[in-house]
Design a protein around this motif. Sequence first.
Motif, PDB file in Angstrom:
ATOM      1  N   GLY A  42       0.814  -1.214   0.000  1.00 62.33           N
ATOM      2  CA  GLY A  42       0.000   0.000   0.000  1.00 62.33           C
ATOM      3  C   GLY A  42       0.837   1.250   0.000  1.00 62.33           C
ATOM      4  N   LEU A  43       0.295   2.295  -0.628  1.00 58.89           N
ATOM      5  CA  LEU A  43       0.852   3.641  -0.504  1.00 58.89           C
ATOM      6  C   LEU A  43      -0.170   4.396   0.334  1.00 58.89           C
ATOM      7  CD1 LEU A  43       2.926   5.818  -1.174  1.00 58.89           C
ATOM      8  CD2 LEU A  43       1.781   6.181  -3.363  1.00 58.89           C
ATOM      9  N   ILE A  44       0.273   4.824   1.502  1.00 57.94           N
ATOM     10  CA  ILE A  44      -0.676   5.313   2.501  1.00 57.94           C
ATOM     11  C   ILE A  44      -0.410   6.773   2.814  1.00 57.94           C
ATOM     12  CG2 ILE A  44      -1.452   4.969   4.907  1.00 57.94           C
ATOM     13  CD1 ILE A  44       0.118   2.040   3.519  1.00 57.94           C
ATOM     14  N   GLY A  45      -1.425   7.592   2.717  1.00 58.41           N
ATOM     15  CA  GLY A  45      -1.300   9.008   3.038  1.00 58.41           C
ATOM     16  C   GLY A  45      -1.670   9.261   4.494  1.00 58.41           C
ATOM     17  N   GLY A  46      -2.902   9.664   4.723  1.00 56.04           N
ATOM     18  CA  GLY A  46      -3.357  10.080   6.052  1.00 56.04           C
ATOM     19  C   GLY A  46      -2.970   9.132   7.176  1.00 56.04           C
ATOM     20  N   ALA A  47      -3.198   7.841   6.974  1.00 55.58           N
ATOM     21  CA  ALA A  47      -2.962   6.877   8.053  1.00 55.58           C
ATOM     22  C   ALA A  47      -1.476   6.635   8.313  1.00 55.58           C
ATOM     23  CB  ALA A  47      -3.660   5.548   7.746  1.00 55.58           C
ATOM     24  N   SER A  48      -0.600   7.199   7.476  1.00 57.45           N
ATOM     25  CA  SER A  48       0.840   7.014   7.738  1.00 57.45           C
ATOM     26  C   SER A  48       1.385   8.087   8.674  1.00 57.45           C
ATOM     27  CB  SER A  48       1.638   7.015   6.430  1.00 57.45           C
ATOM     28  OG  SER A  48       1.688   8.309   5.863  1.00 57.45           O
ATOM     29  N   LEU A  49       0.516   9.032   9.049  1.00 59.09           N
ATOM     30  CA  LEU A  49       0.981  10.125   9.918  1.00 59.09           C
ATOM     31  C   LEU A  49       0.840   9.798  11.398  1.00 59.09           C
ATOM     32  CD1 LEU A  49      -0.538  13.132   7.904  1.00 59.09           C
ATOM     33  CD2 LEU A  49       1.856  12.389   7.969  1.00 59.09           C
ATOM     34  N   VAL A  50       0.264   8.639  11.685  1.00 57.50           N
ATOM     35  CA  VAL A  50       0.136   8.196  13.079  1.00 57.50           C
ATOM     36  C   VAL A  50       0.870   6.858  13.186  1.00 57.50           C
ATOM     37  CG1 VAL A  50      -1.497   7.509  14.892  1.00 57.50           C
ATOM     38  CG2 VAL A  50      -2.111   9.334  13.276  1.00 57.50           C
ATOM     39  N   ALA A  51       1.934   6.823  14.002  1.00 55.65           N
ATOM     40  CA  ALA A  51       2.804   5.644  14.027  1.00 55.65           C
ATOM     41  C   ALA A  51       2.013   4.356  14.264  1.00 55.65           C
ATOM     42  CB  ALA A  51       3.890   5.814  15.093  1.00 55.65           C
ATOM     43  N   SER A  52       1.108   4.365  15.236  1.00 48.33           N
ATOM     44  CA  SER A  52       0.413   3.111  15.565  1.00 48.33           C
ATOM     45  C   SER A  52      -0.473   2.651  14.400  1.00 48.33           C
ATOM     46  CB  SER A  52      -0.410   3.272  16.842  1.00 48.33           C
ATOM     47  OG  SER A  52      -1.306   4.342  16.683  1.00 48.33           O
ATOM     48  N   ASP A  53      -1.084   3.594  13.684  1.00 48.84           N
ATOM     49  CA  ASP A  53      -1.923   3.215  12.528  1.00 48.84           C
ATOM     50  C   ASP A  53      -1.061   2.620  11.418  1.00 48.84           C
ATOM     51  OD1 ASP A  53      -4.051   4.208  13.871  1.00 48.84           O
ATOM     52  OD2 ASP A  53      -4.297   6.016  12.642  1.00 48.84           O
ATOM     53  N   PHE A  54       0.085   3.265  11.196  1.00 51.49           N
ATOM     54  CA  PHE A  54       0.975   2.789  10.130  1.00 51.49           C
ATOM     55  C   PHE A  54       1.503   1.396  10.483  1.00 51.49           C
ATOM     56  CE2 PHE A  54       5.098   3.198   7.665  1.00 51.49           C
ATOM     57  CZ  PHE A  54       4.500   3.208   6.415  1.00 51.49           C
ATOM     58  N   ILE A  55       1.839   1.201  11.744  1.00 53.52           N
ATOM     59  CA  ILE A  55       2.355  -0.103  12.173  1.00 53.52           C
ATOM     60  C   ILE A  55       1.264  -1.181  12.008  1.00 53.52           C
ATOM     61  CG2 ILE A  55       3.127  -1.424  14.203  1.00 53.52           C
ATOM     62  CD1 ILE A  55       4.482   1.300  15.071  1.00 53.52           C
ATOM     63  N   ASP A  56       0.031  -0.818  12.346  1.00 56.69           N
ATOM     64  CA  ASP A  56      -1.058  -1.783  12.165  1.00 56.69           C
ATOM     65  C   ASP A  56      -1.174  -2.207  10.701  1.00 56.69           C
ATOM     66  OD1 ASP A  56      -1.709  -1.877  14.790  1.00 56.69           O
ATOM     67  OD2 ASP A  56      -3.415  -0.497  14.661  1.00 56.69           O
ATOM     68  N   ILE A  57      -0.995  -1.236   9.793  1.00 57.06           N
ATOM     69  CA  ILE A  57      -1.079  -1.570   8.364  1.00 57.06           C
ATOM     70  C   ILE A  57       0.090  -2.471   7.964  1.00 57.06           C
ATOM     71  CG2 ILE A  57      -1.092  -0.638   6.002  1.00 57.06           C
ATOM     72  CD1 ILE A  57      -2.462   1.878   7.178  1.00 57.06           C
ATOM     73  N   ILE A  58       1.275  -2.167   8.467  1.00 54.51           N
ATOM     74  CA  ILE A  58       2.449  -3.016   8.170  1.00 54.51           C
ATOM     75  C   ILE A  58       2.152  -4.453   8.645  1.00 54.51           C
ATOM     76  CG2 ILE A  58       4.899  -3.448   8.647  1.00 54.51           C
ATOM     77  CD1 ILE A  58       5.150  -0.367   9.143  1.00 54.51           C
ATOM     78  N   ARG A  59       1.597  -4.562   9.837  1.00 54.83           N
ATOM     79  CA  ARG A  59       1.313  -5.908  10.386  1.00 54.83           C
ATOM     80  C   ARG A  59       0.263  -6.632   9.552  1.00 54.83           C
ATOM     81  NH1 ARG A  59       1.826  -3.869  16.217  1.00 54.83           N
ATOM     82  NH2 ARG A  59       4.033  -4.213  16.569  1.00 54.83           N
ATOM     83  N   SER A  60      -0.652  -5.872   8.941  1.00 53.90           N
ATOM     84  CA  SER A  60      -1.684  -6.512   8.118  1.00 53.90           C
ATOM     85  C   SER A  60      -1.069  -7.267   6.948  1.00 53.90           C
ATOM     86  CB  SER A  60      -2.638  -5.472   7.516  1.00 53.90           C
ATOM     87  OG  SER A  60      -3.241  -4.735   8.508  1.00 53.90           O
TER      88      SER A  60
END
Length: 249
Positions: free
Chosen positions: A231-249
Amino acid sequence: MRTPVIAGNWKMNMTVDQAIELVKGIHYGYKNPGQVDVVVAPPSTSIHPVAQYLKDSHISVAAQNMHWEESGAFTGEISAPFIKDAGADYVIIGHSERRQYFKETDKTVNKKMHSAIKHDLIPIMCVGETLGEREDGRLQDVIQRQVMDGLDGIESFAATDIIIAYEPVWAIGTGKTATSEQAEEVHSFIRSLLHKIHDTKKANGIRILYGGSMNSKNAAELLALPNIDGGLIGGASLVASDFIDIIRS
Ligand code: PEP
């Protein structure tokens, strides 16, 4: 087997201090190298400090844009050698915001692609249709033109040296995500285009990311699709925990 890529496009957000804070949070929170290529794209003012901070980590840095010339009288621009020198290994090219607000064309995207590859940067080339183009039945024409013209004349590269991001313009920053069917349809169409211009190994090896309001809630479903390689993530990449959750997905 394609290694998935999760790339955060911070756009015009984050001062140097804020950028370091954010990347610290991502670095501490995600310590599992090998399964995913993680990339962050800070504004150009923070490429160097972020790259310095991440020097021995498994997280890579991208620029959000570049000029195709190497140097010269292009006020306000930065080129591939400067980006490399600042410590980045990737560059986002042809983002829809660049196409919309800065009049980038497939021709300039192609010039940037050539320069990025020449200077050993991995380009993340963005393509995507507007809502009007989709509603007018021009989806495939637009994607085909953007992919074919963007990649024109680009031949000597390894499959992992190029990344394509499908980002439907109507899904960027709107909270509207493409459905799994819509996304997979376009991703497999892009894959079929790659097969027309490259050998099987290369066409199968190029990663195709989805972008457009991807977040920790919808990422797992999208990332499970056969032709979605990250994924290329805009808004959700600005919050570390959200970005990490996406990485874990
Ligand atoms: C983007 O800008 O590349 C993007 C996908 O943004 P968002 O995730 O905010 O829709």
